[in-house]
Design a protein around this motif. Sequence first.
Motif, PDB file in Angstrom:
ATOM      1  N   GLN A  65       0.808  -1.217   0.000  1.00  0.00           N
ATOM      2  CA  GLN A  65       0.000   0.000   0.000  1.00  0.00           C
ATOM      3  C   GLN A  65       0.843   1.269   0.000  1.00  0.00           C
ATOM      4  O   GLN A  65       0.293   2.362  -0.075  1.00  0.00           O
ATOM      5  CB  GLN A  65      -0.927   0.009   1.206  1.00  0.00           C
ATOM      6  N   THR A  67       2.668   4.518  -0.818  1.00  0.00           N
ATOM      7  CA  THR A  67       2.370   5.481  -1.879  1.00  0.00           C
ATOM      8  C   THR A  67       3.268   6.703  -1.707  1.00  0.00           C
ATOM      9  O   THR A  67       3.317   7.293  -0.624  1.00  0.00           O
ATOM     10  CB  THR A  67       0.887   5.908  -1.817  1.00  0.00           C
ATOM     11  N   CYS A  69       4.167  10.354  -1.656  1.00  0.00           N
ATOM     12  CA  CYS A  69       3.283  11.480  -1.392  1.00  0.00           C
ATOM     13  C   CYS A  69       4.077  12.755  -1.100  1.00  0.00           C
ATOM     14  O   CYS A  69       5.303  12.745  -1.084  1.00  0.00           O
ATOM     15  CB  CYS A  69       2.352  11.162  -0.224  1.00  0.00           C
ATOM     16  N   GLU A 115      -7.232   6.277  -1.317  1.00  0.00           N
ATOM     17  CA  GLU A 115      -7.183   5.928  -2.741  1.00  0.00           C
ATOM     18  C   GLU A 115      -7.459   7.112  -3.671  1.00  0.00           C
ATOM     19  O   GLU A 115      -7.251   7.005  -4.880  1.00  0.00           O
ATOM     20  CB  GLU A 115      -8.165   4.804  -3.050  1.00  0.00           C
ATOM     21  N   ARG A 118      -4.791   8.269  -6.328  1.00  0.00           N
ATOM     22  CA  ARG A 118      -3.668   7.329  -6.243  1.00  0.00           C
ATOM     23  C   ARG A 118      -3.525   6.545  -7.538  1.00  0.00           C
ATOM     24  O   ARG A 118      -4.485   5.957  -8.029  1.00  0.00           O
ATOM     25  CB  ARG A 118      -3.881   6.366  -5.080  1.00  0.00           C
ATOM     26  N   SER A 120      -0.093   4.384  -9.826  1.00  0.00           N
ATOM     27  CA  SER A 120       1.111   3.621  -9.509  1.00  0.00           C
ATOM     28  C   SER A 120       2.120   3.778 -10.636  1.00  0.00           C
ATOM     29  O   SER A 120       1.772   4.145 -11.757  1.00  0.00           O
ATOM     30  CB  SER A 120       0.789   2.143  -9.280  1.00  0.00           C
ATOM     31  N   GLY A 130       2.773   2.882  -5.321  1.00  0.00           N
ATOM     32  CA  GLY A 130       1.761   3.917  -5.479  1.00  0.00           C
ATOM     33  C   GLY A 130       2.397   5.295  -5.613  1.00  0.00           C
ATOM     34  O   GLY A 130       3.468   5.559  -5.068  1.00  0.00           O
ATOM     35  N   TYR A 132       0.792   9.429  -5.783  1.00  0.00           N
ATOM     36  CA  TYR A 132      -0.345  10.330  -5.873  1.00  0.00           C
ATOM     37  C   TYR A 132      -0.194  11.245  -7.076  1.00  0.00           C
ATOM     38  O   TYR A 132       0.910  11.647  -7.436  1.00  0.00           O
ATOM     39  CB  TYR A 132      -0.505  11.149  -4.594  1.00  0.00           C
TER      40      TYR A 132
END
Length: 192
Positions: A65, A67, A69, A115, A118, A120, A130, A132
């Motif tokens: 998970q 991501t 950011c 999500e 989001r 990938s 992931g 953003y």
Amino acid sequence: MADQALLAALPTVFRYGEATEAIGERQLRNLADRGQIIPMARGLYRKRDWLGDEDLAEIAAKSKQATICLRSALARHDLIDDIPASIDIAIPRGAWQPTLTPPIRWHHFDHATFEVGRGSIDITAGLSIGLYSPERSIIDAYRLRHLQGPDMANESLKRWLQRGGQPSVLLKLADAFPRVLPAIRSTLEVLL
């Protein structure tokens, strides 16, 4: 089995368990002794000839998970000039946070909005992380400007607009974050 055949049975970046299942522990050790595979982190390896971002590969391999950011995502989208000293990674609140070797700033985002925006990016075959979108990254810069500073949020929004970013797209995505919507609207009014 020749080294090439053994290597062909392995992905570019792989875990110890995947390798022992595919080629066996003894063959794995032999490849490591001959320098055909390189350890990246505890229980994580890569083929010698792979050139890629080992930090992102380690993060992606240990947290599905994870991501990219905030500052790291803004830099990746070329919306700020910074080269962050550590990688900003978001995971859902309450999710397990692995211990990793790269310098990481962990951020725990609400499940309801995790999500939103989001996507990938591929790191290597079978491994992605992931990321953003530029719009979500700008929204997060405004949401967390008390930590990141307002200049980063304003600068990224200016650059995004200069590159043809559409305010309607940003505002639509910002609807999911009602507390930050007024700040984004007022900045857009000043810039437009």
